[in-house]
Design an enzyme around this catalytic site. Structure first.
Site, PDB file in Angstrom:
ATOM      1  N   HIS A 103      82.086 -75.236 -38.730  1.00  0.00           N
ATOM      2  CA  HIS A 103      82.517 -75.308 -37.334  1.00  0.00           C
ATOM      3  C   HIS A 103      82.803 -76.734 -36.874  1.00  0.00           C
ATOM      4  CE1 HIS A 103      81.877 -71.110 -36.696  1.00  0.00           C
ATOM      5  NE2 HIS A 103      80.563 -71.157 -36.747  1.00  0.00           N
ATOM      6  N   ASP A 131      82.090 -66.374 -43.809  1.00  0.00           N
ATOM      7  CA  ASP A 131      81.056 -66.411 -42.793  1.00  0.00           C
ATOM      8  C   ASP A 131      81.464 -65.462 -41.663  1.00  0.00           C
ATOM      9  OD1 ASP A 131      78.741 -68.653 -41.819  1.00  0.00           O
ATOM     10  OD2 ASP A 131      79.778 -67.636 -40.191  1.00  0.00           O
ATOM     11  N   HIS A 146      81.386 -65.900 -38.623  1.00  0.00           N
ATOM     12  CA  HIS A 146      82.035 -66.654 -37.549  1.00  0.00           C
ATOM     13  C   HIS A 146      83.305 -67.322 -38.079  1.00  0.00           C
ATOM     14  CE1 HIS A 146      77.629 -66.638 -36.648  1.00  0.00           C
ATOM     15  NE2 HIS A 146      78.107 -66.178 -35.497  1.00  0.00           N
ATOM     16  N   ASP A 151      76.011 -64.345 -42.859  1.00  0.00           N
ATOM     17  CA  ASP A 151      75.712 -63.709 -41.592  1.00  0.00           C
ATOM     18  C   ASP A 151      76.547 -62.460 -41.328  1.00  0.00           C
ATOM     19  OD1 ASP A 151      77.760 -65.549 -41.499  1.00  0.00           O
ATOM     20  OD2 ASP A 151      76.926 -66.723 -39.869  1.00  0.00           O
TER      21      ASP A 151
END
Length: 381
Positions: free
Chosen positions: A152, A189, A191, A277
């Site tokens: 990120h 991931d 996200h 995740d």
């Protein structure tokens, strides 16, 4: 390479490396729980991004003997000159000032305390060393147990638990030194991999692919329509899957679009932002994967790398917040990466696979097939 079931390494030098360092486990984001900051009515609790899921993965590999089948490396931290290939000097100075003081926030939901910068530099150093070892042919495959995560982080700020962009820093360095040319970065991931996207959005030589939960963090990026700009148009692919996707949806997305798109790009090196995740046990995601799904995706990408780029594949650890289940998923991934027969039992693997809605649902299939048709219509398959 063959590996004895006892965990003893084979006589030949392992083809897969494992990069880790205790310093990475010492990063402390503070007691903010699942929230971005403490509050009057939020009782302090350990942050979701804790060292335990990563430490327990390494411990599990020690106990099973899998780590003995790998070339284990503890490389030095990233140097300032390598960080500045991606990050702005002003942002790095902000991190340094916070590190000398009482800590702070790298930008957006990226809290840190004194000592975290050393851990972040070490984390980036793991990614750098892993990419270099594979890009130069020293190893065929590598796994970097990075913490804090990096996918990120943007050039001028940290985001979402990430302080430094581990993968952009490593890939930019390898390309600058002539170690790698065309690179594909696959982020699974849960996200969106906004950091890699931002780093290479106008670069036609780096193909960024993110398969993630739609509407999760960050809220402002990750749509299918974001496909690169300028010379990099078509070198960015996002698959924002609806919440609740399980084994069937992920397998359909991988086989119908992700893998064919990477193959059409024809990279010389593949890097995976390997978050866990999207597993069924994660508190920050709403997907339904089990450890077998992560192992299957790893084998698929490894087989693709074998066909396209002499096996050159690097996996960089990203998110995953179930301290109990991440180690099982990670062990399955490293086992598949190393082509080892050293297994550990996952007591809930079959139970998760038997849950309702694990088969690809009609709305999921329609969405993925629509993306594939649009990507093909643009001449990218």
């Amino acid at each position: 390479m063959t590996v004895a079931r006892t965990g003893a390494p084979a006589a030949a030098t392992p083809a897969a490396g494992f990069f880790w360092h205790e310093r990475c486990f010492w990063h402390d984001p503070g007691a903010i729980g699942v929230f971005s900051a403490p509050g009057e009515f939020l009782q302090p609790q350990p942050a979701s991004e804790s060292p335990e899921s990563k430490r327990r993965l390494k411990n599990l590999m020690e106990v099973s003997g899998l780590i003995d089948a790998l070339a284990v490396r503890k490389p030095p931290p990233a140097r300032r000159e390598d960080l500045e290939r991606f990050h702005t000097p002003r942002y790095l100075a902000t991190l340094e000032a916070g590190d000398r003081g009482r800590g702070g926030d790298g930008g957006d939901c990226a809290p840190f305390t004194p000592g975290s910068l050393a851990a972040a530099c070490q984390s980036a150093g793991l990614a750098i060393a892993a990419v270099e070892a594979v890009a130069t042919g020293e190893l065929t495959h590598a796994y970097a147990l990075c913490r804090p995560p990096g996918h990120h982080a943007e050039a001028d700020r940290g985001r979402g638990f990430c302080l430094l962009g581990n993968i952009p820093v490593a890939v930019m360095r390898a390309r600058a030194l002539g170690q790698a040319g065309r690179v594909a970065i696959l982020d699974w991931d849960v996200h969106h991999g906004n950091g890699q996207q931002a780093a290479f959005y106008s670069d036609p030589e780096v193909f960024t692919v993110s398969i993630h939960q739609a509407g999760n963090y960050p809220l402002d990026t990750g749509t299918f329509e974001e496909q690169g700009e300028g010379a990099g148009e078509g070198a960015c692919l996002n698959l924002p899957l609806p919440p609740g996707c399980g084994l069937g949806a992920y397998d359909h997305a991988m086989t119908e679009l992700v893998l064919p798109a990477i193959e059409a790009f024809a990279p010389e090196l593949i890097v995976v932002a390997c978050g866990y995740d999207a597993c069924a046990k994660d508190p920050l995601g709403k997907m339904l994967l089990n450890s077998t799904a992560f192992a299957r995706m790893t084998r698929q990408v490894r087989e693709l790398a074998d066909r396209l780029c002499e096996g050159r594949l690097v996996m960089v650890h990203e998110g995953g917040y179930s301290e109990g289940y991440v180690p099982l998923c990670g062990h399955a991934v490293v086992q598949a990466l190393a082509d080892s027969d050293i297994t550990v039992p996952d007591p809930q693997d079959e139970e998760i696979a038997a849950w309702p809605y694990q088969a690809v649902q009609p709305h999921q299939r329609e969405l993925i097939d629509g993306w594939r048709a649009a990507w093909a219509a643009a001449g990218r398959l």
